[in-house]
Design a protein around this motif. Structure first.
Motif, PDB file in Angstrom:
ATOM      1  N   GLU A 256      -0.949   7.579  -0.944  1.00  0.00           N
ATOM      2  CA  GLU A 256      -2.571   8.217   0.259  1.00  0.00           C
ATOM      3  C   GLU A 256      -2.854   7.133   1.059  1.00  0.00           C
ATOM      4  O   GLU A 256      -3.825   7.774   1.563  1.00  0.00           O
ATOM      5  CB  GLU A 256      -3.270   8.988  -0.663  1.00  0.00           C
ATOM      6  CG  GLU A 256      -2.389  10.457  -1.624  1.00  0.00           C
ATOM      7  CD  GLU A 256      -1.919  11.210  -0.537  1.00  0.00           C
ATOM      8  OE1 GLU A 256      -2.226  11.295   0.571  1.00  0.00           O
ATOM      9  OE2 GLU A 256      -0.825  11.671  -0.456  1.00  0.00           O
ATOM     10  N   ILE A 257      -3.370   5.976   0.436  1.00  0.00           N
ATOM     11  CA  ILE A 257      -4.665   4.984   1.021  1.00  0.00           C
ATOM     12  C   ILE A 257      -3.793   4.580   1.982  1.00  0.00           C
ATOM     13  O   ILE A 257      -4.077   4.199   3.545  1.00  0.00           O
ATOM     14  CB  ILE A 257      -4.938   3.756  -0.063  1.00  0.00           C
ATOM     15  CG1 ILE A 257      -5.988   4.559  -1.131  1.00  0.00           C
ATOM     16  CG2 ILE A 257      -5.180   2.915   1.165  1.00  0.00           C
ATOM     17  CD1 ILE A 257      -6.578   3.385  -1.797  1.00  0.00           C
TER      18      ILE A 257
ATOM     19  N   LEU B  56       0.862  -1.156   0.390  1.00  0.00           N
ATOM     20  CA  LEU B  56      -0.132   0.006   0.088  1.00  0.00           C
ATOM     21  C   LEU B  56       0.912   1.269  -0.085  1.00  0.00           C
ATOM     22  O   LEU B  56       0.341   1.806  -0.918  1.00  0.00           O
ATOM     23  CB  LEU B  56      -1.425  -0.073   1.234  1.00  0.00           C
ATOM     24  CG  LEU B  56      -2.195  -0.655   1.014  1.00  0.00           C
ATOM     25  CD1 LEU B  56      -3.205  -0.781   2.430  1.00  0.00           C
ATOM     26  CD2 LEU B  56      -2.658  -0.882  -0.487  1.00  0.00           C
TER      27      LEU B  56
ATOM     28  N   GLU C 184       2.608   1.373  -3.633  1.00  0.00           N
ATOM     29  CA  GLU C 184       1.458   2.237  -4.870  1.00  0.00           C
ATOM     30  C   GLU C 184       0.593   2.657  -4.258  1.00  0.00           C
ATOM     31  O   GLU C 184       0.153   3.302  -5.384  1.00  0.00           O
ATOM     32  CB  GLU C 184       1.348   0.071  -4.998  1.00  0.00           C
ATOM     33  CG  GLU C 184       1.891  -0.732  -5.607  1.00  0.00           C
ATOM     34  CD  GLU C 184       1.970  -1.915  -6.061  1.00  0.00           C
ATOM     35  OE1 GLU C 184       0.098  -2.008  -6.353  1.00  0.00           O
ATOM     36  OE2 GLU C 184       2.274  -3.142  -6.201  1.00  0.00           O
ATOM     37  N   TYR C 185      -0.442   2.710  -3.195  1.00  0.00           N
ATOM     38  CA  TYR C 185      -1.335   3.961  -2.934  1.00  0.00           C
ATOM     39  C   TYR C 185      -0.798   4.018  -1.643  1.00  0.00           C
ATOM     40  O   TYR C 185      -1.477   4.136  -0.930  1.00  0.00           O
ATOM     41  CB  TYR C 185      -2.196   2.768  -2.335  1.00  0.00           C
ATOM     42  CG  TYR C 185      -2.269   1.514  -3.908  1.00  0.00           C
ATOM     43  CD1 TYR C 185      -3.404   2.271  -4.825  1.00  0.00           C
ATOM     44  CD2 TYR C 185      -2.326   0.309  -3.641  1.00  0.00           C
ATOM     45  CE1 TYR C 185      -3.758   1.342  -5.487  1.00  0.00           C
ATOM     46  CE2 TYR C 185      -2.694  -0.431  -4.947  1.00  0.00           C
ATOM     47  CZ  TYR C 185      -3.179   0.083  -5.759  1.00  0.00           C
ATOM     48  OH  TYR C 185      -4.062  -1.051  -6.305  1.00  0.00           O
TER      49      TYR C 185
ATOM     50  N   THR D  98     -12.125   3.177  -1.504  1.00  0.00           N
ATOM     51  CA  THR D  98     -12.198   4.138  -3.093  1.00  0.00           C
ATOM     52  C   THR D  98     -13.482   3.499  -3.365  1.00  0.00           C
ATOM     53  O   THR D  98     -13.713   4.813  -4.406  1.00  0.00           O
ATOM     54  CB  THR D  98     -11.358   3.424  -3.933  1.00  0.00           C
ATOM     55  OG1 THR D  98     -11.241   2.354  -4.428  1.00  0.00           O
ATOM     56  CG2 THR D  98      -9.754   4.232  -3.892  1.00  0.00           C
TER      57      THR D  98
ATOM     58  N   VAL E 116      -7.872  -1.550  -1.145  1.00  0.00           N
ATOM     59  CA  VAL E 116      -8.499  -0.667  -2.264  1.00  0.00           C
ATOM     60  C   VAL E 116      -9.522  -0.055  -2.751  1.00  0.00           C
ATOM     61  O   VAL E 116     -10.365   0.796  -2.623  1.00  0.00           O
ATOM     62  CB  VAL E 116      -7.423  -0.589  -3.391  1.00  0.00           C
ATOM     63  CG1 VAL E 116      -7.585   0.459  -4.533  1.00  0.00           C
ATOM     64  CG2 VAL E 116      -5.620  -0.313  -2.576  1.00  0.00           C
TER      65      VAL E 116
END
Length: 280
Positions: free
Chosen positions: A171-172, A165, A168-169, A275, A271
């Motif tokens: 902000e999450i 996370l 790759e993500y 989202t 995710v």
């Protein structure tokens, strides 16, 4: 008139047969009995040792040895073991599948009847409640520090989820917190958990409490907890549910992840949940 049979006729085969004395039937029966009571060498040599095919013993020379053989073989035991293992695996997979289906229905139709308010303490001795993580999404796991394999494996898996996370993500990842709640408060002191936590992802928050507090929280999450393999010196293991509970930023249950799920599967679910736009 009396006629004399010439001596030449007494040598006739037909007449001689007619005049031959008859055999005694009683004596003949005795001879037959004596003949059949003695086994033929060929019949005796036809006997084989059970299961070997060797004539009259292991090497064909000794006396016949009838060694009893049991009905269970190593091959049979192996098949039983494979069948048992397959049954256990099927039961675990089926249980996880039903749990995931149930959680999917609960999440899609309303608030789940799992979880609730709770209060524990962190490694610094500070009071921590479910409201402490308002605005954060949490990955909650129940375990114990002396767990030999399953707990470390699950915690490493969640650590990989956090790393993925973050990469790759990012902000999450900022809004996700992994939590570890000890189901063995009698042995998992703050010091023990502090040492235990050094082996896992630094974002983990370790929590414990009194036996009553832990028991109440486990009951709200329907976590199975039971002592197992207790020894004479008081050492023991703990059987417990292997589930990671995923909460949204309001503290409600968003999803759950079972032991069979891979890190990539959990990342995808996290995710997807974080989202999701209900108005779209």
């Amino acid at each position: 008139m009396i006629r004399f049979i010439p001596s030449t006729l007494s040598k006739c085969p037909t007449l001689s047969t007619r005049l031959a004395p008859r055999n005694n039937p009683v004596k003949s029966m005795k001879n037959m009995s004596n003949t059949t009571s003695t086994p033929s060498p060929k019949v005796k040599s036809a006997k084989t040792r059970a299961g070997t095919g060797n004539m009259d013993g292991g090497d064909g020379k000794g006396s016949m040895s009838m060694i009893p053989r049991g009905p269970v073989s190593w091959a049979g035991l192996g098949l039983v073991a494979v069948a048992a293992a397959s049954g256990v695996s099927y039961y675990q997979i089926e249980r996880e599948r039903r749990l995931e289906q149930a959680m999917g229905k609960i999440v899609s139709t309303g608030k789940p009847a799992i979880g609730g308010e709770w209060s524990l303490v962190d490694l610094d001795g500070n009071l921590v409640t479910n409201k402490t993580f308002a605005g954060k999404w949490t990955l909650l796991y129940f375990g114990f520090a002396r767990c030999p394999d399953i707990c470390p494996s699950e915690m490493v898996k969640i650590g990989k989820v956090m790393d993925t996370l973050k990469e790759e993500y990012p902000e999450i990842a900022k809004h996700v917190k992994p939590l570890f709640v000890s189901v063995d408060p009698a042995r998992d002191s703050l010091k023990a958990l502090r040492e235990y936590g050094k082996d896992f992802h630094p974002s983990y928050i370790f929590l414990t409490g009194s036996p009553e507090q832990v028991q109440q929280m486990a009951k709200k999450y329907r976590v199975y907890v039971s002592k197992a393999d207790e020894t004479e010196d008081g050492d023991y293991l703990i059987d417990h549910s292997i589930v990671v509970y995923f909460h949204d930023d309001t503290g409600d249950m968003a999803d759950c992840f079972t032991q069979s799920m891979r890190p990539v599967d959990i990342v995808e679910k996290v995710v997807e949940r974080m989202t999701f736009d209900p108005s779209a």
